[in-house]
Structure formats: C-alpha cells, structure tokens
Design a protein around this motif. Structure first.
Motif, PDB file in Angstrom:
ATOM      1  N   SER A 104       0.720  -1.017  -0.058  1.00 42.38           N
ATOM      2  CA  SER A 104       0.055   0.239   0.188  1.00 42.38           C
ATOM      3  C   SER A 104       0.793   1.144  -0.035  1.00 42.38           C
ATOM      4  N   LEU A 105       0.115   2.240  -0.764  1.00 38.84           N
ATOM      5  CA  LEU A 105       1.382   3.258  -0.662  1.00 38.84           C
ATOM      6  C   LEU A 105       0.370   4.592   0.080  1.00 38.84           C
ATOM      7  N   GLU A 106       1.054   4.863   0.239  1.00 41.80           N
ATOM      8  CA  GLU A 106       1.037   6.811   1.177  1.00 41.80           C
ATOM      9  C   GLU A 106       0.643   7.597   0.749  1.00 41.80           C
ATOM     10  N   PRO A 107      -0.016   9.261   0.135  1.00 46.44           N
ATOM     11  CA  PRO A 107      -0.672   9.989  -0.614  1.00 46.44           C
ATOM     12  C   PRO A 107       0.059  10.079  -1.341  1.00 46.44           C
ATOM     13  N   ALA A 108       1.195  10.650  -1.069  1.00 50.76           N
ATOM     14  CA  ALA A 108       2.366  11.753  -1.227  1.00 50.76           C
ATOM     15  C   ALA A 108       3.390  10.667  -2.417  1.00 50.76           C
ATOM     16  N   GLU A 109       3.560   9.131  -2.212  1.00 46.06           N
ATOM     17  CA  GLU A 109       4.261   8.012  -2.606  1.00 46.06           C
ATOM     18  C   GLU A 109       3.452   8.582  -3.520  1.00 46.06           C
ATOM     19  N   ALA A 110       2.070   7.527  -3.552  1.00 43.11           N
ATOM     20  CA  ALA A 110       0.477   7.459  -4.759  1.00 43.11           C
ATOM     21  C   ALA A 110       0.941   8.081  -6.042  1.00 43.11           C
ATOM     22  N   ASN A 111       1.541   9.638  -5.299  1.00 47.63           N
ATOM     23  CA  ASN A 111       0.923  10.749  -5.910  1.00 47.63           C
ATOM     24  C   ASN A 111       2.083  11.070  -6.660  1.00 47.63           C
ATOM     25  N   ALA A 112       3.135  10.550  -6.786  1.00 46.02           N
ATOM     26  CA  ALA A 112       4.316  10.789  -7.091  1.00 46.02           C
ATOM     27  C   ALA A 112       4.655   9.458  -8.413  1.00 46.02           C
ATOM     28  N   LEU A 113       4.412   8.099  -7.732  1.00 43.99           N
ATOM     29  CA  LEU A 113       4.219   7.057  -9.109  1.00 43.99           C
ATOM     30  C   LEU A 113       2.646   7.886 -10.157  1.00 43.99           C
ATOM     31  N   ASN A 114       2.278   8.055  -9.504  1.00 40.28           N
ATOM     32  CA  ASN A 114       1.536   8.053 -10.624  1.00 40.28           C
ATOM     33  C   ASN A 114       1.478   9.286 -11.718  1.00 40.28           C
ATOM     34  N   GLY A 115       2.752  10.646 -11.019  1.00 42.76           N
ATOM     35  CA  GLY A 115       2.991  11.440 -11.945  1.00 42.76           C
ATOM     36  C   GLY A 115       3.484  10.950 -13.247  1.00 42.76           C
ATOM     37  N   LEU A 116       4.838  10.188 -12.760  1.00 40.56           N
ATOM     38  CA  LEU A 116       6.060   9.349 -13.695  1.00 40.56           C
ATOM     39  C   LEU A 116       4.813   8.003 -14.555  1.00 40.56           C
ATOM     40  N   PHE A 117       3.754   7.114 -13.647  1.00 42.87           N
ATOM     41  CA  PHE A 117       3.368   6.543 -14.393  1.00 42.87           C
ATOM     42  C   PHE A 117       2.318   7.409 -16.214  1.00 42.87           C
ATOM     43  N   ASN A 118       1.833   7.816 -15.725  1.00 45.22           N
ATOM     44  CA  ASN A 118       0.343   8.056 -16.071  1.00 45.22           C
ATOM     45  C   ASN A 118       0.572   9.903 -16.640  1.00 45.22           C
ATOM     46  N   TRP A 151      12.804   7.407  -2.597  1.00 44.58           N
ATOM     47  CA  TRP A 151      11.956   6.803  -3.676  1.00 44.58           C
ATOM     48  C   TRP A 151      12.305   5.955  -4.368  1.00 44.58           C
ATOM     49  N   LEU A 152      12.756   6.677  -5.957  1.00 42.66           N
ATOM     50  CA  LEU A 152      13.661   6.099  -6.774  1.00 42.66           C
ATOM     51  C   LEU A 152      14.489   4.652  -5.886  1.00 42.66           C
ATOM     52  N   LYS A 153      15.114   4.997  -5.570  1.00 44.59           N
ATOM     53  CA  LYS A 153      16.557   3.620  -5.060  1.00 44.59           C
ATOM     54  C   LYS A 153      15.518   2.583  -4.677  1.00 44.59           C
ATOM     55  N   GLN A 154      14.487   2.733  -4.024  1.00 48.90           N
ATOM     56  CA  GLN A 154      13.053   1.849  -3.358  1.00 48.90           C
ATOM     57  C   GLN A 154      12.234   1.847  -4.702  1.00 48.90           C
ATOM     58  N   HIS A 170      15.122  -1.151  -6.697  1.00 50.79           N
ATOM     59  CA  HIS A 170      15.375  -2.063  -5.418  1.00 50.79           C
ATOM     60  C   HIS A 170      13.664  -3.059  -6.375  1.00 50.79           C
ATOM     61  N   ASP A 171      12.195  -2.552  -5.626  1.00 52.55           N
ATOM     62  CA  ASP A 171      11.584  -3.338  -5.972  1.00 52.55           C
ATOM     63  C   ASP A 171      11.217  -3.733  -7.168  1.00 52.55           C
ATOM     64  N   GLY A 172      11.969  -3.949  -8.121  1.00 53.31           N
ATOM     65  CA  GLY A 172      11.698  -3.997  -9.800  1.00 53.31           C
ATOM     66  C   GLY A 172      10.079  -3.501 -10.243  1.00 53.31           C
ATOM     67  N   LEU A 173      10.386  -1.871  -9.372  1.00 55.25           N
ATOM     68  CA  LEU A 173       8.476  -1.918 -10.433  1.00 55.25           C
ATOM     69  C   LEU A 173       9.370  -1.084 -11.612  1.00 55.25           C
ATOM     70  N   LEU A 174      10.540  -0.138 -11.919  1.00 50.54           N
ATOM     71  CA  LEU A 174      10.778   0.759 -12.707  1.00 50.54           C
ATOM     72  C   LEU A 174      11.530   0.122 -13.665  1.00 50.54           C
ATOM     73  N   GLU A 175      11.051   0.580 -15.421  1.00 51.59           N
ATOM     74  CA  GLU A 175      12.101   1.217 -16.620  1.00 51.59           C
ATOM     75  C   GLU A 175      11.874   2.040 -16.908  1.00 51.59           C
ATOM     76  N   ARG A 176      13.658   1.931 -17.370  1.00 51.29           N
ATOM     77  CA  ARG A 176      13.260   3.439 -18.198  1.00 51.29           C
ATOM     78  C   ARG A 176      12.771   4.272 -19.368  1.00 51.29           C
ATOM     79  N   LEU A 177      12.361   5.469 -19.566  1.00 56.18           N
ATOM     80  CA  LEU A 177      11.157   5.382 -20.415  1.00 56.18           C
ATOM     81  C   LEU A 177      12.196   5.454 -21.915  1.00 56.18           C
ATOM     82  N   GLU A 178      12.017   5.065 -23.136  1.00 60.93           N
ATOM     83  CA  GLU A 178      12.937   5.610 -24.225  1.00 60.93           C
ATOM     84  C   GLU A 178      12.530   6.265 -25.683  1.00 60.93           C
ATOM     85  N   ARG A 179      12.408   7.445 -25.357  1.00 66.98           N
ATOM     86  CA  ARG A 179      12.352   8.354 -26.563  1.00 66.98           C
ATOM     87  C   ARG A 179      13.538   7.961 -27.574  1.00 66.98           C
TER      88      ARG A 179
END
Length: 262
Positions: A206-220, A247-250, A253-262
């Motif tokens: 589960s994500l706290e609101p600030a972390e959820a907002n940050a990930l939403n910004g990156l993802f969407n 956060w980015l390091k975490q 580490h959790d395997g949540l992210l890929e680099r978006l290539e343009r």
C-alpha cells in the motif's frame, strides 16, 4: 454426423445446464459394457463444470472463503453461464469475474466483493506478465549528471495499480496467512495498492498518498525526474531531491521501474 458437427454438438451439450444429452449426440456414440452413453456423457458434463468451478476457486480464494462453498459456487456458476470460457487456456476464465460481480449483485454487496476480485486477479496478471527490462541500481549509478533531469520512467509490465475503498488487502491477507477473517469495512480514505512480480515472486504494498501521487506522475503524467523534484518541492521543500532519490532507489530495488526511451 460430421466431425465438426459432432464437436459443436458436444460443446453445446457441455455448456447447457441440463445433463440430458440431445438424441443427435447420444445416438452417434456407442456405450461400453459397464457404462452406457447417457451416463458417460453426464460424467463429462459434470466434470467440465466442476473443473471450471475449481479454477475460479483457485483464482479467487479470498472470495471463496468469504462466501463459502454454496454461495461461491452459485455465483461462479452464474458467471460461467453468462460468460462461458472462450479461450483455449483456463488461465483467462476469471478475467471478467470482477465486472460480473458488479453487474450481478446489489451495489452494497458488489462493491467490496468486486474490489477483492480485482485484487486477487491482479496477482494472477502480475505473475503471468512479461518480465520487461527493470531498471537496476547499477544503471542508475551510471547515469551522467546531464541525464538525470530528463530521465523518464515507466512501470514494468507486471505492475498492477489498484485503488481501494475497502479493507480488501486485509481480507486477502487473512486468507493467505490463515489468520482471523476480518469484517469487510470501508477505508476512511481511499488507498492505492501496488501488486507486481519481482524475481519470480509476487509482491504487494500500500502507498501513502504522497508516494502514490509521485508514482502516478511518473506513470501517467509523463513526469521526468526534474518535474518529479519540482512537484515534491511543494511538500518537502529543499529536501525534495533527496526524497525523490530515496523513493527512486526503493522503486528500483523493488523492480517496479523501466527506463522510458524516447
């Protein structure tokens, strides 16, 4: 009767509720010394339905535990009648279960149950997703100072984003861990839950609101790292870059992210 006609007739018989076979099908078969045609067909009919129910029980164990055998089987049977399996793999049988619950039950019943169904199905999707190319700590360390501001990221294919209004995660966890089953209840505030696979294991958090907002910004919203820091500065001030990197390091580490290539 041609082979394709016989196959279609057999399929139609399996999908019907009645176990009595149509004459065109039964007369095309020959019984054995200990098993007549109608009994043999009835066994196939019952075994097929039982297998479908078994798949749904395994895919939605928390809902099964919540409802019990009789009520769950009634709901699952209604689902199978409305949306019979159309894929060669039973892996996909439950993909419409969440929507069916919302369609079939009254809102006060369907809201917590459909949310729990979405959570359970998310684990199935995460487990079977493609691996993608997760970003690593080593790759982050190799980024130059010039690359960081424009760095954009996306979720790995297994990441499932769930917005929860009930204590569905606690309900699911109680069944998974064989602890006391809690009463369903609405959360005081909606909560984001992530489900994903990392190193062949499914994870959830589960994500706290600030972390959820940050990930939403990156993802969407397509934020790059500089935009992420700018958004976090509203909350964390001068500590925004440190919070972003933490956060980015975490996340890496959790395997949540890929680099978006343009």
């Amino acid at each position: 009767m041609r082979l394709n006609e016989w196959q279609l007739a057999f399929e139609a018989f399996l999908l019907e509720d009645a176990t009595t076979s149509p004459p065109a099908l039964s007369t095309s078969l020959i019984g054995g010394p200990t098993l007549d045609v109608d009994t043999g067909l009835a066994i196939y009919h019952n075994a097929y339905k039982a297998r479908l129910l078994e798949v749904l029980r395994n895919d939605f164990p928390a809902i099964h535990h919540w409802m019990g055998d009789e009520e769950f089987d009634g709901l699952a049977s209604a689902y199978i009648r409305r949306y019979p399996s159309t894929h060669y793999s039973l892996r996909w049988l439950g993909r419409g279960f969440e929507a069916f619950i919302r369609e079939y039950l009254m809102p006060e019943q369907s809201a917590p149950l459909s949310e729990l169904a979405a959570l359970e199905w998310a684990f199935t999707l995460a487990f079977d997703a493609l691996p993608g190319v997760p970003l690593t700590i080593e790759a982050m360390a190799a980024l130059s100072a010039q690359e960081w501001p424009a760095l954009q990221l996306k979720p790995t294919p297994s990441v499932q984003w769930l917005e929860q209004r009930f204590n569905s995660l606690a309900v699911w966890r109680s069944v998974k861990e064989a602890t006391d089953f809690p009463d369903s209840s609405a959360l005081q505030d909606p909560q984001v839950c992530l489900v994903w696979r990392n190193d062949l294991l499914c994870n959830y958090r589960s994500l706290e609101p600030a972390e959820a907002n940050a990930l939403n910004g990156l993802f969407n919203e397509g934020w790059n790292f500089a935009e992420l820091c700018a958004e976090l500065a509203v909350i964390y001030g001068e500590g925004a870059p440190l919070q972003a990197v933490t956060w980015l390091k975490q996340w890496v580490h959790d395997g949540l992210l890929e680099r978006l290539e343009r």
